[in-house]
Design an enzyme around this catalytic site. Sequence first.
Site, PDB file in Angstrom:
ATOM      1  N   LYS A 260       8.180  14.463 -18.263  1.00 51.61           N
ATOM      2  CA  LYS A 260       7.915  14.531 -16.850  1.00 51.61           C
ATOM      3  C   LYS A 260       6.420  14.363 -16.498  1.00 51.61           C
ATOM      4  CE  LYS A 260      12.107  15.795 -16.441  1.00 51.61           C
ATOM      5  NZ  LYS A 260      13.236  14.881 -15.952  1.00 51.61           N
TER       6      LYS A 260
ATOM      7  N   SER B 104      15.042   9.520 -15.451  1.00 53.83           N
ATOM      8  CA  SER B 104      14.322  10.589 -14.421  1.00 53.83           C
ATOM      9  C   SER B 104      12.691   9.823 -14.102  1.00 53.83           C
ATOM     10  CB  SER B 104      14.328  11.968 -15.350  1.00 53.83           C
ATOM     11  OG  SER B 104      13.558  11.712 -16.381  1.00 53.83           O
TER      12      SER B 104
END
Length: 256
Positions: free
Chosen positions: A141, A70
């Site tokens: 993230k 990701s």
Amino acid sequence: MDTEAQHTERDRSSAPADGTEEGSRFTHVTDPAAETMSWGRAVFLGMLCTVALLLFSAFVLQPFLIPSRSMEPTLKVGDRVLVNKLAYRFGSEPRRGDVVVFDGTGSFVHETPDENPVTALLSGAAASLGLAEPAETDFVKRVVGVGGDRVVCCDERGTLEVNGSPVVEEYLYPGDKPSEVAFDIVVPDGTLWVMGDHRGNSRDSRDHLGQPGGGMVPVERVIGRVDWLGWPLGRIGSLEGTGAFTGIRPAGASHG
């Protein structure tokens, strides 16, 4: 005078009564008690070092194993990153562009998965040392919006905007768009809007828009900032920063 005979007599008289050689007096004898003590000391030192590493990991710098794609190309599967847990401890808060590790309980994950306590303890210790995948509730993230920001995607040019300013995201995975999902949100104070760099392969704030919390991550849930890459050898070094958010207008400027 026969000195050779005298020497011979002296040599014979100095020999042990049992007839053994002189050198045998120095034969090594193993002491079981000493060996046990040595092993005990080694085990104690090993446990002490492990506890010290766990405490250092818990409060200062934690290795973190990257389990998914990701955050490519910034972070790759199998990378060991070092999370700076002191980055936001003394009044500082996450900034746009920071890569952070956070506990997604209550935002990305509604409930902590049930797990055997012993298994949880062992896996938690291994994860704290970067030897195993992180807990299912931990995520990594990039911060795209902070409290008060208006984050919009995408404008007519297909670009992400923060407070009305376009953001040129040079860190995105080659070929990815800023987002396939359109959104226009205002980040509540004390929370963050976070996204993966591999937008086509990241479950992030966008995937929780319709859920309680709206995909926002409370600042208090941030574990730390990813500052360094610790493995593999060819990638060791500081994590490169980004200038993508330089010049963004202050929060609220785009509403007035």
